[in-house]
Scaffold this motif. Structure first.
Motif, mmCIF file in Angstrom:
data_model
loop_
_atom_site.group_PDB
_atom_site.id
_atom_site.type_symbol
_atom_site.label_atom_id
_atom_site.label_comp_id
_atom_site.label_asym_id
_atom_site.label_seq_id
_atom_site.Cartn_x
_atom_site.Cartn_y
_atom_site.Cartn_z
ATOM 1 N N ASP A 121 15.616 65.756 -5.178
ATOM 2 C CA ASP A 121 15.676 65.632 -6.627
ATOM 3 C C ASP A 121 15.478 64.174 -7.041
ATOM 4 N N PRO A 122 14.694 63.912 -8.090
ATOM 5 C CA PRO A 122 14.450 62.520 -8.496
ATOM 6 C C PRO A 122 15.721 61.796 -8.933
ATOM 7 N N VAL A 123 16.690 62.509 -9.508
ATOM 8 C CA VAL A 123 17.950 61.866 -9.893
ATOM 9 C C VAL A 123 18.683 61.351 -8.667
ATOM 10 N N ALA A 124 18.647 62.103 -7.569
ATOM 11 C CA ALA A 124 19.291 61.671 -6.331
ATOM 12 C C ALA A 124 18.618 60.420 -5.786
ATOM 13 N N ARG A 125 17.306 60.352 -5.878
ATOM 14 C CA ARG A 125 16.595 59.172 -5.375
ATOM 15 C C ARG A 125 16.995 57.928 -6.140
ATOM 16 N N ARG A 126 17.196 58.071 -7.455
ATOM 17 C CA ARG A 126 17.593 56.911 -8.255
ATOM 18 C C ARG A 126 19.071 56.570 -8.043
ATOM 19 N N ALA A 127 19.901 57.585 -7.839
ATOM 20 C CA ALA A 127 21.343 57.354 -7.766
ATOM 21 C C ALA A 127 21.771 56.762 -6.433
ATOM 22 N N ASP A 128 21.193 57.227 -5.325
ATOM 23 C CA ASP A 128 21.661 56.803 -4.002
ATOM 24 C C ASP A 128 20.516 56.938 -3.007
ATOM 25 N N GLY A 129 19.606 55.991 -3.046
ATOM 26 C CA GLY A 129 18.438 56.033 -2.169
ATOM 27 C C GLY A 129 18.788 55.978 -0.701
ATOM 28 N N GLY A 139 24.459 62.186 -5.397
ATOM 29 C CA GLY A 139 24.484 61.943 -6.825
ATOM 30 C C GLY A 139 25.899 61.814 -7.337
ATOM 31 N N GLY A 140 26.049 61.862 -8.655
ATOM 32 C CA GLY A 140 27.359 61.634 -9.255
ATOM 33 C C GLY A 140 28.212 62.872 -9.398
ATOM 34 N N ALA A 141 27.596 64.030 -9.662
ATOM 35 C CA ALA A 141 28.351 65.262 -9.891
ATOM 36 C C ALA A 141 28.334 66.108 -8.626
ATOM 37 N N LEU A 142 29.434 66.082 -7.884
ATOM 38 C CA LEU A 142 29.489 66.771 -6.590
ATOM 39 C C LEU A 142 30.685 67.707 -6.476
ATOM 40 N N SER A 143 31.434 67.905 -7.555
ATOM 41 C CA SER A 143 32.651 68.716 -7.459
ATOM 42 C C SER A 143 32.335 70.176 -7.145
ATOM 43 N N LEU A 144 31.249 70.713 -7.685
ATOM 44 C CA LEU A 144 30.868 72.089 -7.397
ATOM 45 C C LEU A 144 30.505 72.243 -5.926
ATOM 46 N N ALA A 145 29.686 71.327 -5.410
ATOM 47 C CA ALA A 145 29.301 71.388 -3.997
ATOM 48 C C ALA A 145 30.528 71.354 -3.099
ATOM 49 N N ARG A 146 31.470 70.494 -3.447
ATOM 50 C CA ARG A 146 32.701 70.378 -2.649
ATOM 51 C C ARG A 146 33.490 71.687 -2.680
ATOM 52 N N SER A 147 33.588 72.302 -3.851
ATOM 53 C CA SER A 147 34.352 73.537 -3.971
ATOM 54 C C SER A 147 33.691 74.692 -3.226
ATOM 55 N N LEU A 148 32.381 74.613 -3.015
ATOM 56 C CA LEU A 148 31.666 75.665 -2.307
ATOM 57 C C LEU A 148 31.700 75.494 -0.794
ATOM 58 N N GLY A 149 32.291 74.401 -0.322
ATOM 59 C CA GLY A 149 32.427 74.187 1.115
ATOM 60 C C GLY A 149 31.329 73.371 1.748
#
Length: 287
Positions: A22-30, A103-113
């Motif tokens: 995702d392009p947002v991920a590339r900008r947020a944390d290359g 990226g910045g929003a990772l709470s959903l990924a964390r909750s899904l394991g």
């Protein structure tokens, strides 16, 4: 979060991967993106890496994946976007999706394991197992992976704002400049007109749980066990919340917004969500 028994495990030598970054991920944390790409490329021979510039190219990459297993490198919004696209293409049932959270929003990924470290998440893609989970689908063909809430709370992206800014960096630059030049507002609490009590009708499987005459502080809906949704309504005048389990949930009343996973949608006057049992699969670390 409702889960169905794991249906299959994966091997780095048996699957070809399509890695969509995702392009947002590339900008947020290359750096995390580079690590994830290196681990996946080294572990899966012939992995194809795709670098879309925006939502349209993101969608085309998924649609043209062929027999490759899709891997999304991005945050919660990128995951929801991928599930939405696959759902609307009616390809969720036969597709095991993988995620490397960046990226910045990772709470959903964390909750899904899903591990939130780039190395651990990439290794789970290579050697993990598919977990089938329930999905909430609304009457506009939108999806909810984790939970929805009325009224929405802060820290989310509104659908309309995201659509307006997509692919137009000059617009984001102008907005940033306007915010910079605008005089600072006094630092006092400002009430949110959507944060107060609302008059809503909440129906579960056709029965009314709360009606318009009784104002509510909040409504939340999330997939639960056994193919149902867990519904919680907090009326203003009641000490305890109203709880229910249902396969279909309808909320109606005055115009309202709602937060679904990482995005705010609306305003709408009515919305119905239906539980789809075991509708989507996500790769997680093998137990």
């Amino acid at each position: 979060m409702a889960e169905v028994a794991t249906s299959r495990t994966f091997s780095a030598t048996s699957d070809q991967l399509l890695v969509v970054i995702d392009p947002v991920a590339r900008r947020a944390d290359g750096e995390s993106v580079r690590i994830a790409k290196d681990v996946l490329s080294a572990g899966a021979a012939g992995a194809k890496v795709c670098l879309p510039d925006g939502p349209e190219e993101f969608a085309r990459a998924l649609a043209r994946r062929g027999s490759r297993r899709p891997v999304v490198v991005g945050d919660d919004r990128a995951l929801v976007r991928a599930v939405t696209l696959l759902h609307r293409q009616r390809e969720l049932a036969d597709c095991a999706l993988s995620l490397v959270p960046v990226g910045g929003a990772l709470s959903l990924a964390r909750s899904l394991g899903v591990p939130t470290g780039a190395v651990a998440a990439a290794r789970a893609v290579l050697d993990g197992a598919e977990r089938r989970m329930d999905l909430l689908v609304d009457d506009s063909d939108g999806v909810v992976l984790g939970a929805l809430r009325i009224p929405p709370v802060g820290g989310v992206t509104r659908v309309r704002e995201g659509a307006e800014g997509a692919g137009r960096p000059w617009l984001r630059t102008c907005r940033s400049l306007m915010h910079t030049l605008a005089p600072a507002r006094p630092s006092r609490a400002v009430s949110d007109p959507e944060a107060g009590p609302a008059r809503l009708r909440v129906e579960v499987d056709g029965s009314t749980l709360v009606d318009l005459h009784q104002p509510v502080e909040s409504v939340s809906v999330a997939p639960d066990a056994s193919g149902t949704a867990r519904v919680e309504v907090r009326p203003v005048a009641e000490a305890a919340p109203l709880l229910a389990e249902a396969r279909t949930v309808t909320v109606s009343g005055a115009h309202f917004r709602y937060r679904a996973d990482a995005t705010v949608s609306g305003p709408v006057r009515t919305r119905t969500w239906v539980v789809r049992e075991g509708a989507w699969g996500l790769t997680v670390p093998a137990r």
